[in-house]
Structures are given as structure tokens and as C-alpha cells.
Design an enzyme around this catalytic site. Structure first.
Site, PDB file in Angstrom:
ATOM      1  N   ALA A   1      36.203  33.374  28.602  1.00 49.47           N
ATOM      2  CA  ALA A   1      35.168  32.890  27.697  1.00 49.47           C
ATOM      3  C   ALA A   1      33.917  33.768  27.813  1.00 49.47           C
ATOM      4  O   ALA A   1      33.218  34.018  26.842  1.00 49.47           O
ATOM      5  CB  ALA A   1      34.826  31.449  28.034  1.00 49.47           C
ATOM      6  N   PHE A   2      33.665  34.248  29.030  1.00 54.70           N
ATOM      7  CA  PHE A   2      32.454  35.013  29.347  1.00 54.70           C
ATOM      8  C   PHE A   2      32.514  36.436  28.849  1.00 54.70           C
ATOM      9  O   PHE A   2      31.526  37.033  28.486  1.00 54.70           O
ATOM     10  CB  PHE A   2      32.299  35.045  30.866  1.00 54.70           C
ATOM     11  CG  PHE A   2      33.510  35.646  31.519  1.00 54.70           C
ATOM     12  CD1 PHE A   2      33.583  37.006  31.712  1.00 54.70           C
ATOM     13  CD2 PHE A   2      34.602  34.846  31.875  1.00 54.70           C
ATOM     14  CE1 PHE A   2      34.736  37.571  32.270  1.00 54.70           C
ATOM     15  CE2 PHE A   2      35.735  35.413  32.439  1.00 54.70           C
ATOM     16  CZ  PHE A   2      35.799  36.781  32.624  1.00 54.70           C
ATOM     17  N   GLY A   3      33.715  37.046  28.878  1.00 48.94           N
ATOM     18  CA  GLY A   3      33.810  38.471  28.599  1.00 48.94           C
ATOM     19  C   GLY A   3      35.172  39.019  28.962  1.00 48.94           C
ATOM     20  O   GLY A   3      36.181  38.343  28.790  1.00 48.94           O
ATOM     21  N   VAL A   4      35.195  40.223  29.499  1.00 48.95           N
ATOM     22  CA  VAL A   4      36.448  40.942  29.686  1.00 48.95           C
ATOM     23  C   VAL A   4      36.524  41.499  31.106  1.00 48.95           C
ATOM     24  O   VAL A   4      35.508  41.859  31.688  1.00 48.95           O
ATOM     25  CB  VAL A   4      36.509  42.134  28.688  1.00 48.95           C
ATOM     26  CG1 VAL A   4      37.830  42.861  28.778  1.00 48.95           C
ATOM     27  CG2 VAL A   4      36.246  41.666  27.275  1.00 48.95           C
ATOM     28  N   VAL A   5      37.749  41.567  31.657  1.00 51.00           N
ATOM     29  CA  VAL A   5      37.971  42.300  32.904  1.00 51.00           C
ATOM     30  C   VAL A   5      38.840  43.504  32.578  1.00 51.00           C
ATOM     31  O   VAL A   5      39.887  43.376  31.944  1.00 51.00           O
ATOM     32  CB  VAL A   5      38.669  41.427  33.974  1.00 51.00           C
ATOM     33  CG1 VAL A   5      38.893  42.228  35.257  1.00 51.00           C
ATOM     34  CG2 VAL A   5      37.857  40.176  34.274  1.00 51.00           C
TER      35      VAL A   5
ATOM     36  N   ASP B   1      36.095  25.940  40.076  1.00 48.76           N
ATOM     37  CA  ASP B   1      37.148  26.242  39.096  1.00 48.76           C
ATOM     38  C   ASP B   1      38.358  26.829  39.810  1.00 48.76           C
ATOM     39  O   ASP B   1      38.912  27.854  39.418  1.00 48.76           O
ATOM     40  CB  ASP B   1      36.605  27.202  38.031  1.00 48.76           C
ATOM     41  CG  ASP B   1      37.502  27.248  36.795  1.00 48.76           C
ATOM     42  OD1 ASP B   1      38.479  26.458  36.727  1.00 48.76           O
ATOM     43  OD2 ASP B   1      37.240  28.087  35.914  1.00 48.76           O
TER      44      ASP B   1
ATOM     45  N   ARG C   1      45.015  30.376  37.747  1.00 51.07           N
ATOM     46  CA  ARG C   1      44.512  31.472  36.890  1.00 51.07           C
ATOM     47  C   ARG C   1      43.347  32.214  37.557  1.00 51.07           C
ATOM     48  O   ARG C   1      43.024  33.334  37.170  1.00 51.07           O
ATOM     49  CB  ARG C   1      44.081  30.925  35.520  1.00 51.07           C
ATOM     50  CG  ARG C   1      42.947  29.956  35.587  1.00 51.07           C
ATOM     51  CD  ARG C   1      42.508  29.364  34.253  1.00 51.07           C
ATOM     52  NE  ARG C   1      41.576  28.278  34.524  1.00 51.07           N
ATOM     53  CZ  ARG C   1      41.915  27.038  34.804  1.00 51.07           C
ATOM     54  NH1 ARG C   1      43.180  26.688  34.779  1.00 51.07           N
ATOM     55  NH2 ARG C   1      41.010  26.125  35.093  1.00 51.07           N
ATOM     56  N   ASN C   2      42.698  31.584  38.540  1.00 50.84           N
ATOM     57  CA  ASN C   2      41.569  32.215  39.234  1.00 50.84           C
ATOM     58  C   ASN C   2      41.923  32.694  40.636  1.00 50.84           C
ATOM     59  O   ASN C   2      41.054  32.846  41.486  1.00 50.84           O
ATOM     60  CB  ASN C   2      40.380  31.257  39.289  1.00 50.84           C
ATOM     61  CG  ASN C   2      39.725  31.117  37.933  1.00 50.84           C
ATOM     62  OD1 ASN C   2      39.766  32.045  37.118  1.00 50.84           O
ATOM     63  ND2 ASN C   2      39.141  29.963  37.659  1.00 50.84           N
TER      64      ASN C   2
ATOM     65  N   ASP D   1      36.518  34.683  41.204  1.00 46.56           N
ATOM     66  CA  ASP D   1      35.552  33.897  40.428  1.00 46.56           C
ATOM     67  C   ASP D   1      34.795  32.857  41.235  1.00 46.56           C
ATOM     68  O   ASP D   1      34.261  31.920  40.660  1.00 46.56           O
ATOM     69  CB  ASP D   1      36.235  33.227  39.219  1.00 46.56           C
ATOM     70  CG  ASP D   1      36.640  34.247  38.163  1.00 46.56           C
ATOM     71  OD1 ASP D   1      35.845  35.167  37.909  1.00 46.56           O
ATOM     72  OD2 ASP D   1      37.740  34.139  37.624  1.00 46.56           O
TER      73      ASP D   1
HETATM   74  N1  ADE Z   1      42.341  40.243  36.492  1.00 48.28           N
HETATM   75  C1  ADE Z   1      41.123  39.731  36.713  1.00 48.28           C
HETATM   76  N2  ADE Z   1      40.599  40.235  37.811  1.00 48.28           N
HETATM   77  C2  ADE Z   1      41.498  41.116  38.322  1.00 48.28           C
HETATM   78  C3  ADE Z   1      41.543  41.932  39.487  1.00 48.28           C
HETATM   79  N3  ADE Z   1      40.521  41.971  40.347  1.00 48.28           N
HETATM   80  N4  ADE Z   1      42.645  42.668  39.709  1.00 48.28           N
HETATM   81  C4  ADE Z   1      43.656  42.614  38.850  1.00 48.28           C
HETATM   82  N5  ADE Z   1      43.690  41.849  37.747  1.00 48.28           N
HETATM   83  C5  ADE Z   1      42.614  41.102  37.493  1.00 48.28           C
END
Ligand code: ADE
Length: 312
Positions: A35-39, A185, A189-190, A203
Site C-alpha cells: 500500500a505504501f510503495g514498492v520494494v 503486522d 507476508r511480512n 516491516d
Molecule cells: N520482498 C520484500 N522485501 C524483501 C527482501 N528484503 N528480500 C527479498 N524480497 C523482499
């Protein structure tokens, strides 16, 4: 306790030991979106080697509130000393770029939810079953040797690996709770999986409120992960280490079911009333009694719950 003072960019310390030189950072493909952005995946060029990293960034044109929260996340990550089961901060870019960037260690197997679901798919493929039950085996306790062989053959986690995941998460959470940091959270997924099956909680910098003696904190707004939340978090926005323990129970259930969504068949709008009436998820068919006892533990006065599973 952890210092979580927020400082606006203009008054941030200039001699920031965490600041990365932007020309040393190469940004690559998208790993995930929230929701916040992208990794994104990336690497940092050093004299001897290129280090793989994950780069968290906001969407373009973030709001003041999103920016503030992101700086706060960076500050919390800086203030938590490293731990083997927490995603490590590598550094950040808060000055050279238009928008701030948060650089953390890269975990090659991605998030635990996707990892478990892909194991489920491999285990049941070809299959006509829905994602509610894993095959009728005692996945979490008495190891069935044929299951073990199947896991090795299909390159998916064995029951002992799943227990190890749970244990590693417990170790990371025990550490966070000892620092009075509330995750808020905690969910598959986290959580991230590394090449050697090491598990890292991610997170935790989003835990916006850190109080001295672990009392509750209230928040407003935002989307809430209702299926992972303790009752008092839903009804009164109260978050404590004890509510993290509730989420940990849900996370154990996710592990045992290889990535099912909690409360299958229950509509989100019905969940609160059901929980208030004392309803809890039943034991998955492959779940040992010992593991089910842990899933059902909702809170623990002394925060000692996490260590219980450490000795499992
Ligand atoms: N997806 C979100 N964070 C990550 C991370 N640190 N390494 C690999 N995939 C990710």
C-alpha cells in the site's frame, strides 16, 4: 527502550552513518508492492564485491503523512540493534534523492506466504483440491517418512523445517518484545526466507508506537489486517506484545496449512462477531495437538510465550 523520535528531513543529522552514496546503489526489478510503495531488488557496489540488497521506496508524490511515516520506519530500524531473525538495515538515502530510500538485506526466497503457497502447489500438484487442507498427514509432528521423502524430492520444506521457521520467528519476536517494540503486522507476508532457510522478520519498523512498559497504543485510520489481529486491536485499536502473540498464533496456523488464508469460509464482516462470541479456528487436520495448543494461546502476561516455542 528504543528511541523513536521523528525528525523531519531538514533537521536530520548531517553526519548520518547510515547514509549510502547514491552512485553506489543500483536499482533493479520489483520484488513486491504494498500500500505504501514498492520494494525493488538492487545492489551496492563496494571495492571488493557487489552486495545484493532490497530497496524500499514510496510511490511518487507521497503525502506528508506517508513521508513522515517512512522516516519514522527508517529511524526505528536504525534504533533496533541487529538480530539474526530480523531483516537488517543496510542503510538509507535521505538526502541525495528526491524521495527517501530504505536499503535492507536481500532475502533470496522472498516472503514466507508465497514460499509456503508454492510448497503447497508442489505438494498437491496435480490437484483438484482447494487450498484449505494439506494432505492427510501429521505435518507438524510425527514425521511420516514418505512425506519427508516427498518433500526432499519436490524441494519443499519438511515438517522439521516448518517447526524451525516457527522457532526462528519466535526468537525474533522475543527479541523485539524485549526491546518493547510492538510489530503490529506480524503475518507470513511480512516474514522473509533466505537462501539457507534462515527466517527474517520484516516491516517491524512500521511499529509506530513504542512505549516504555508495553502499555497499549492507539492509532487511527489505515487498512487493518483484520484476520491477524487480536480482538482488542480490532475493537479498541489496542496493540501490545500480547496482541503480537495473537498474530503469532495466526502465523503458526499459516505455516501449518502451508499458506492458507486464516478463517477460511468466514467473510471479513462476520469475523468480529464470531470472535467476540468465542469462536476460534479449529485444528487443521495435519496439525499436532502440541502445535494446536500454541496456536490457541492468545496472550501471555509476561511476554514469555515466544520462548515457549523456542524450546519446542
Ligand atoms: N520482498 C520484500 N522485501 C524483501 C527482501 N528484503 N528480500 C527479498 N524480497 C523482499
Amino acid at each position: 527502550a528504543v528511541n523513536y523520535t521523528i525528525t523531519e528531513p531538514s533537521v536530520r543529522e548531517q553526519d548520518d552513518e547510515w547514509e549510502i552514496q547514491i552512485e553506489k546503489l543500483i536499482i533493479k526489478d520489483v520484488l513486491g508492492e504494498g500500500a505504501f510503495g514498492v520494494v525493488r531488488r538492487g545492489c551496492i557496489i563496494t571495492e571488493n564485491e557487489n552486495v545484493e540488497v532490497a530497496i524500499k521506496m514510496l510511490r511518487d508524490n507521497p503525502t506528508q503523512d506517508e513521508l513522515k511515516q517512512f522516516y519514522q520506519e527508517i529511524d526505528i530500524m536504525k534504533s533496533v540493534p541487529p538480530h539474526p531473525h530480523l531483516v537488517s538495515l543496510i542503510g538509507c538515502i535521505t538526502r541525495a534523492n528526491k524521495w527517501p530510500l530504505l536499503v535492507v538485506e536481500y532475502c533470496s526466497k522472498g516472503d514466507l506466504q508465497s514460499y509456503l503457497r508454492s510448497a503447497w502447489d508442489k505438494l498437491t500438484n496435480p490437484s483438484v483440491f482447494g487450498r484449505v487442507e494439506v494432505p492427510n498427514t501429521k505435518y507438524a509432528s510425527n514425521i511420516l517418512y514418505d512425506l519427508q521423502a516427498v518433500c526432499i524430492e519436490k524441494n519443499i520444506p519438511q515438517p522439521k523445517d516448518l517447526i524451525s521457521f516457527a522457532r526462528q520467528i519466535a526468537l525474533g519476536m522475543e527479541y523485539l518484545s524485549s526491546l518493547k517494540v510492538i510489530h503490529r503486522d506480524l503475518a507470513a507476508r511480512n516474514v522473509l526466507v533466505c537462501e539457507n532457510n534462515a527466517i527474517k522478520i520484516s516491516d517491524f519498523g512500521l511499529s509506530r508506537d513504542v512505549y516504555h512498559n508495553n502499555v497499549y497504543c492507539k492509532t487511527t485510520g489505515g487498512k487493518v489486517p483484520i484476520r491477524w489481529l487480536a480482538l482488542e486491536s480490532v475493537t479498541h485499536q489496542i496493540y501490545t506484545t500480547q496482541s503480537d502473540v495473537w498474530s503469532f498464533g495466526i502465523l503458526l496456523w499459516e505455516i501449518v496449512t502451508l499458506g492458507s488464508t486464516p478463517y477460511p469460509g468466514v467473510a471479513t464482516e462476520d469475523l468480529l462477531l464470531l470472535l467476540k462470541g468465542g469462536y476460534r479456528m479449529e485444528r487443521p487436520s495435519n496439525c499436532s495437538d502440541e502445535m494446536y495448543v500454541l496456536i490457541q494461546l492468545e496472550r501471555n502476561e509476561k511476554g514469555a510465550f515466544f520462548s515457549q516455542i523456542i524450546y519446542l
